[in-house]
Design an enzyme around this catalytic site. Sequence first.
Site, PDB file in Angstrom:
ATOM      1  CE1 TYR A 137      -3.372   2.693   0.249  1.00 38.16           C
ATOM      2  CE2 TYR A 137      -3.909   1.945   2.465  1.00 38.16           C
ATOM      3  CZ  TYR A 137      -4.165   2.757   1.387  1.00 38.16           C
ATOM      4  OH  TYR A 137      -5.224   3.642   1.432  1.00 38.16           O
ATOM      5  CE  LYS A 162      -6.415   0.217  -0.336  1.00 34.33           C
ATOM      6  NZ  LYS A 162      -6.962  -0.150   0.984  1.00 34.33           N
TER       7      LYS A 162
END
Length: 306
Positions: A137, A162
């Site tokens: 992420y 992400k």
Amino acid sequence: MDEVSVLQGILFFPVTPFGVDGSVDVSKLSDHLKAGIESGPGGVFVACGTGEFHALGVAEYAEVVRTAVRMADGRVPVFAGAGGALPLAREYARAAEEAGADGLLLMPPYLVAGPPAGLVAYVREVVAATSLRVIVYQRANARLDVPSALEVARMPQVVGLKDGTGDLDLLSRIVTAVRADPATGGAEFQFFNGMPTAEGTQLAYRGIGVDLYSSAVFCFAPEIALAFHRAVTAGDDEKVQRLLAGFYHPLIALRERVPGYSVSLVKAAVRLRGLDVGGVRPPLTDPAPGDLAELERIIAKGDDIR
């Protein structure tokens, strides 16, 4: 890439309920997970940002992940959050694996903003602590450039990225480079829109080939979240625009009003829908009464539109 690594559809990021004594309420968490899973998500991401990963001790975290694994019962993959200081990130990663998770969402290291090479080293060390698949992420103090994104994507256990930066120019170049590189798995490597209230930017992310997104709204109004997902997937622009104008954009404006509302408003919305999941832990704060009333009006409008 195996089945648990390939995600599709809408992704469920549950909250973590706390009881009146402040401890994790496993019973309410089970109810929350049961309702969400029965609504048909493509994956469950437990103890992540919406689940207040930052506020959970390792033992609490392990209990939350075990509960999610038990409630999912193999029907959908379960990914667990990990991150923070490197020794703790490794500890959370091992705890998630022991609890039966299918993978990790690796969030940014604590506070410091290192160069891309440092972030690559951080990912490499956490990955080495577990055999789980990992989605990285990037947001806030953890930002990759194209060369470092390629280096991360080439790690065999890393199956996705992400994005919570909103830098679509850079992300477009990363997507193109990663998908063109056979050492990353190419087209099988998955990209996710991880912006707060991701539906608000999903049209733009789809434009650069990023179809997956996390949905905080799914926590409290899966019917609205699924209606948007169906509309955006089918190209029903009229429904998409009505939901954006009448529900998502007002919700985004409210979430931006106070730092931490991106989590505490979601938790409050779960309570408004009938499940008492408690409040948030400091340093987050629960919404003011006037904001709660506005939130209720926004949800009612979304129900009308869907």
